[in-house]
Design an enzyme around this catalytic site. Structure first.
Site, PDB file in Angstrom:
ATOM      1  N   GLU A 119      41.122  37.697  46.046  1.00 54.78           N
ATOM      2  CA  GLU A 119      39.676  37.791  46.082  1.00 54.78           C
ATOM      3  C   GLU A 119      39.060  37.440  44.736  1.00 54.78           C
ATOM      4  O   GLU A 119      39.600  37.755  43.683  1.00 54.78           O
ATOM      5  CB  GLU A 119      39.263  39.201  46.504  1.00 54.78           C
ATOM      6  CG  GLU A 119      39.700  39.462  47.932  1.00 54.78           C
ATOM      7  CD  GLU A 119      39.232  40.799  48.481  1.00 54.78           C
ATOM      8  OE1 GLU A 119      38.890  40.832  49.668  1.00 54.78           O
ATOM      9  OE2 GLU A 119      39.206  41.790  47.752  1.00 54.78           O
TER      10      GLU A 119
ATOM     11  N   CYS B 240      34.369  37.285  38.599  1.00 54.61           N
ATOM     12  CA  CYS B 240      35.509  38.192  38.411  1.00 54.61           C
ATOM     13  C   CYS B 240      36.719  37.572  39.108  1.00 54.61           C
ATOM     14  O   CYS B 240      36.718  37.369  40.316  1.00 54.61           O
ATOM     15  CB  CYS B 240      35.155  39.554  39.000  1.00 54.61           C
ATOM     16  SG  CYS B 240      36.490  40.747  38.880  1.00 54.61           S
TER      17      CYS B 240
ATOM     18  N   CYS C 220      49.446  43.947  42.375  1.00 53.96           N
ATOM     19  CA  CYS C 220      49.635  44.342  40.984  1.00 53.96           C
ATOM     20  C   CYS C 220      50.896  45.168  40.883  1.00 53.96           C
ATOM     21  O   CYS C 220      51.180  45.989  41.759  1.00 53.96           O
ATOM     22  CB  CYS C 220      48.433  45.149  40.493  1.00 53.96           C
ATOM     23  SG  CYS C 220      48.462  45.466  38.712  1.00 53.96           S
TER      24      CYS C 220
ATOM     25  N   CYS D  35      48.270  52.116  38.848  1.00 56.67           N
ATOM     26  CA  CYS D  35      47.229  53.025  38.393  1.00 56.67           C
ATOM     27  C   CYS D  35      46.782  53.846  39.603  1.00 56.67           C
ATOM     28  O   CYS D  35      46.545  53.311  40.686  1.00 56.67           O
ATOM     29  CB  CYS D  35      46.070  52.246  37.783  1.00 56.67           C
ATOM     30  SG  CYS D  35      46.600  51.310  36.326  1.00 56.67           S
TER      31      CYS D  35
ATOM     32  N   CYS E  22      43.509  52.929  41.883  1.00 55.15           N
ATOM     33  CA  CYS E  22      43.178  51.514  42.130  1.00 55.15           C
ATOM     34  C   CYS E  22      43.735  51.039  43.462  1.00 55.15           C
ATOM     35  O   CYS E  22      44.922  51.212  43.754  1.00 55.15           O
ATOM     36  CB  CYS E  22      43.720  50.651  40.995  1.00 55.15           C
ATOM     37  SG  CYS E  22      43.417  48.896  41.243  1.00 55.15           S
TER      38      CYS E  22
ATOM     39  N   GLY F 224      45.331  42.325  39.897  1.00 51.97           N
ATOM     40  CA  GLY F 224      46.440  42.007  39.000  1.00 51.97           C
ATOM     41  C   GLY F 224      46.233  42.409  37.560  1.00 51.97           C
ATOM     42  O   GLY F 224      45.128  42.760  37.140  1.00 51.97           O
ATOM     43  N   GLU F 225      47.321  42.376  36.806  1.00 53.20           N
ATOM     44  CA  GLU F 225      47.287  42.673  35.372  1.00 53.20           C
ATOM     45  C   GLU F 225      47.466  41.332  34.637  1.00 53.20           C
ATOM     46  O   GLU F 225      48.576  40.790  34.600  1.00 53.20           O
ATOM     47  CB  GLU F 225      48.410  43.666  35.038  1.00 53.20           C
ATOM     48  CG  GLU F 225      48.692  43.850  33.559  1.00 53.20           C
ATOM     49  CD  GLU F 225      47.465  44.112  32.692  1.00 53.20           C
ATOM     50  OE1 GLU F 225      46.673  45.016  33.003  1.00 53.20           O
ATOM     51  OE2 GLU F 225      47.286  43.385  31.697  1.00 53.20           O
TER      52      GLU F 225
ATOM     53  N   HIS G 234      40.494  55.033  30.564  1.00 52.14           N
ATOM     54  CA  HIS G 234      40.478  55.990  31.678  1.00 52.14           C
ATOM     55  C   HIS G 234      40.891  57.425  31.364  1.00 52.14           C
ATOM     56  O   HIS G 234      40.732  58.306  32.216  1.00 52.14           O
ATOM     57  CB  HIS G 234      41.313  55.494  32.865  1.00 52.14           C
ATOM     58  CG  HIS G 234      40.915  54.131  33.346  1.00 52.14           C
ATOM     59  ND1 HIS G 234      39.606  53.729  33.446  1.00 52.14           N
ATOM     60  CD2 HIS G 234      41.662  53.069  33.738  1.00 52.14           C
ATOM     61  CE1 HIS G 234      39.573  52.488  33.893  1.00 52.14           C
ATOM     62  NE2 HIS G 234      40.788  52.063  34.080  1.00 52.14           N
TER      63      HIS G 234
ATOM     64  N   CYS H 255      34.613  47.188  41.768  1.00 47.21           N
ATOM     65  CA  CYS H 255      35.821  47.423  40.968  1.00 47.21           C
ATOM     66  C   CYS H 255      36.799  48.287  41.730  1.00 47.21           C
ATOM     67  O   CYS H 255      36.435  49.334  42.255  1.00 47.21           O
ATOM     68  CB  CYS H 255      35.503  48.167  39.684  1.00 47.21           C
ATOM     69  SG  CYS H 255      34.274  47.384  38.695  1.00 47.21           S
TER      70      CYS H 255
HETATM   71  N1  SAH Z   1      44.710  45.176  35.410  1.00 48.15           N
HETATM   72  C1  SAH Z   1      43.561  45.007  34.603  1.00 48.15           C
HETATM   73  C2  SAH Z   1      42.389  44.313  35.285  1.00 48.15           C
HETATM   74  C3  SAH Z   1      42.026  44.675  36.720  1.00 48.15           C
HETATM   75  S1  SAH Z   1      41.082  46.105  37.106  1.00 48.15           S
HETATM   76  C4  SAH Z   1      43.112  46.317  34.037  1.00 48.15           C
HETATM   77  O1  SAH Z   1      43.699  47.336  34.376  1.00 48.15           O
HETATM   78  O2  SAH Z   1      42.241  46.340  33.194  1.00 48.15           O
HETATM   79  C5  SAH Z   1      39.469  45.984  36.501  1.00 48.15           C
HETATM   80  C6  SAH Z   1      38.897  47.366  36.206  1.00 48.15           C
HETATM   81  O3  SAH Z   1      38.564  48.104  37.403  1.00 48.15           O
HETATM   82  C7  SAH Z   1      39.881  48.217  35.437  1.00 48.15           C
HETATM   83  O4  SAH Z   1      39.241  48.894  34.407  1.00 48.15           O
HETATM   84  C8  SAH Z   1      40.336  49.161  36.511  1.00 48.15           C
HETATM   85  O5  SAH Z   1      40.914  50.314  35.974  1.00 48.15           O
HETATM   86  C9  SAH Z   1      39.054  49.423  37.278  1.00 48.15           C
HETATM   87  N2  SAH Z   1      39.273  50.057  38.567  1.00 48.15           N
HETATM   88  C10 SAH Z   1      40.404  50.055  39.313  1.00 48.15           C
HETATM   89  N3  SAH Z   1      40.233  50.782  40.428  1.00 48.15           N
HETATM   90  C11 SAH Z   1      38.978  51.259  40.416  1.00 48.15           C
HETATM   91  C12 SAH Z   1      38.217  52.053  41.311  1.00 48.15           C
HETATM   92  N4  SAH Z   1      38.722  52.470  42.477  1.00 48.15           N
HETATM   93  N5  SAH Z   1      36.953  52.335  40.974  1.00 48.15           N
HETATM   94  C13 SAH Z   1      36.435  51.873  39.822  1.00 48.15           C
HETATM   95  N6  SAH Z   1      37.091  51.104  38.941  1.00 48.15           N
HETATM   96  C14 SAH Z   1      38.364  50.807  39.222  1.00 48.15           C
END
Ligand code: SAH
Length: 395
Positions: A95, A108, A115, A119, A122, A180-181, A236, A372
């Site tokens: 996406e 974005c 991934c 986390c 996520c 993804g990371e 976080h 996000c």
């Molecule tokens: N892997 C990378 C980039 C992808 S996530 C990273 O971790 O930074 C982009 C952002 O969205 C990150 O800060 C992630 O922690 C946040 N994110 C992930 N799940 C989320 C959720 N359910 N609600 C709000 N933000 C979230």
């Protein structure tokens, strides 16, 4: 030559296109022209590249293609946020989200199918991991969106680059914050970044291209050496105990190491940094911005108390930073809840009161699951993560 599968030109930065042209016996300086046709004008048909010699167009027809991922769905949210689901083969889809705002347009982009990190909060992490995206699949998202939004010549016939100021561009900013990371798909991401920055392609400024990482420390250092852009770090949690739970990669690279890497990133460019390829904008030596953006997802009762905010003040004493608070976007069985607006406000006030720039990310596109942490695409998981979760739950 002709027996080889065609080369996908989307997968090459200026250096790669130059090498390809040499290989097929063409003039290397044509790479710039080709870059402009493919990226700036979004042209995939060599026959339309009218200022290229007929012989070159014929050679390209035999040896190359411009192939972006195929479009599956295109949805627009009530707030104008747009999401594309793109097919990347073997039942996988990724996406890409476009977020229009008054003074900028942000795309974005995803870097992997799923991934490999897990986390806790996520949706992408929950789905598992299939593979890294190729350069063509990463830049193909920008290529696709730029065309769909009328930036290319195909729609509107306007050269986005000649518009006055960056503000007039439809896509003015790119954030690697999709699925993804990015720093575990390092080489492909860096080549894609170079194409984003290249004046002959998208000509984006380094300050307007952001890599977001959960904290892959060694590759933060490599990024600084090979292609410094704006850096966002998914913090976080303000201490290791909590961060170990929310962002498990913290067990490998704890806060002390992460914050040290952030500081190194902000130092001026190292003497052994790679020379800047021709055509790439170089604003000044060193990091393109003088702060790190710390992303902080607000989870009710987990990390959103005043004591957490006060611990973040300690973090900010160690690294020049801004905080970006992200109200948690829920998904089924996440096990978390979004912090109340009052809790977010209180948290923000503590940080602001100490003089820290702290923004609250507006939730955009949640009615199309484009916010996000809601990006899920379609992932053929190869890590058996779902099975493992079910087994753990029933044990
Ligand atoms: N892997 C990378 C980039 C992808 S996530 C990273 O971790 O930074 C982009 C952002 O969205 C990150 O800060 C992630 O922690 C946040 N994110 C992930 N799940 C989320 C959720 N359910 N609600 C709000 N933000 C979230």
């Amino acid at each position: 030559m002709d027996q080889h599968p065609p080369v996908n030109l989307l997968g090459h930065d200026l250096e790669g296109l130059t090498a390809f042209l040499l290989q097929i016996g063409e003039k290397p300086f044509r790479a710039r022209q080709l870059m402009r046709w493919v990226h700036r004008f979004g042209e995939a048909d060599f026959a339309q590249m009218t200022d290229l010699a007929r012989s070159l167009r014929a050679a390209l027809d035999r040896t190359a293609v411009v192939a972006a991922p195929r479009l599956l769905t295109d949805s627009t949210a009530t707030d104008g946020t747009r999401k594309w689901l793109l097919e990347v083969g073997a039942g996988n889809a990724i996406e890409t989200v476009f977020i229009p705002e008054a003074n900028r347009g942000t795309l974005c982009i995803s870097s992997q199918v799923g991934c490999a990190l897990e986390c806790a909060f996520c949706a992408t992490g929950r789905q598992g991991f299939n593979r890294n995206l190729s350069v063509a699949e990463i830049i193909g998202q920008l290529w696709w969106a730029n065309r769909a939004l009328g930036g290319g010549r195909s729609l509107g016939g306007r050269d986005a680059r000649t518009d006055k100021g960056t503000g007039d561009r439809i896509i003015s900013n790119v954030v690697m914050m999709g699925m993804g990371e990015p720093l575990t798909n390092f080489d492909n991401v860096v080549t894609a970044l170079r194409i984003m920055l290249d004046d002959h392609a998208y000509g984006l400024s380094r300050r307007r291209v952001t890599v977001s990482t959960a904290g892959v420390v060694p590759n933060i250092d490599r990024l600084r050496q090979e292609c410094p852009v704006a850096l966002a770090v998914s913090l976080h949690a303000p201490n290791d105990e909590l961060r170990d739970r929310l962002v498990p990669i913290n067990k490998k690279w704890p806060l002390r190491e992460l914050l040290a890497a952030c500081n190194r990133y902000l130092e001026s460019a190292p003497a052994d940094a790679e020379p800047v390829p021709a055509g790439v904008k170089w604003q000044r030596a060193g990091a393109p911005r003088d702060f790190i953006t710390f992303e902080y997802v607000m989870l009710a009762g987990v990390n959103d108390g005043p004591e957490h905010a006060r611990q973040l003040l300690e973090v900010a004493r160690q690294v020049p930073c801004k905080y970006n608070l992200i109200p948690f976007n829920p998904f089924p069985e996440s096990g978390f809840e979004r912090s109340s607006p009052a809790a977010v406000r209180r948290f923000q006030e503590i940080l602001m009161h100490a003089g820290l720039v702290t923004t609250v990310r507006k939730t955009r596109g949640d009615d199309i699951d484009g916010a996000c942490g809601q990006l899920a695409g379609r992932v053929q998981d190869r890590t058996r993560r779902a099975q493992r979760r079910r087994a753990e739950a029933s044990a």
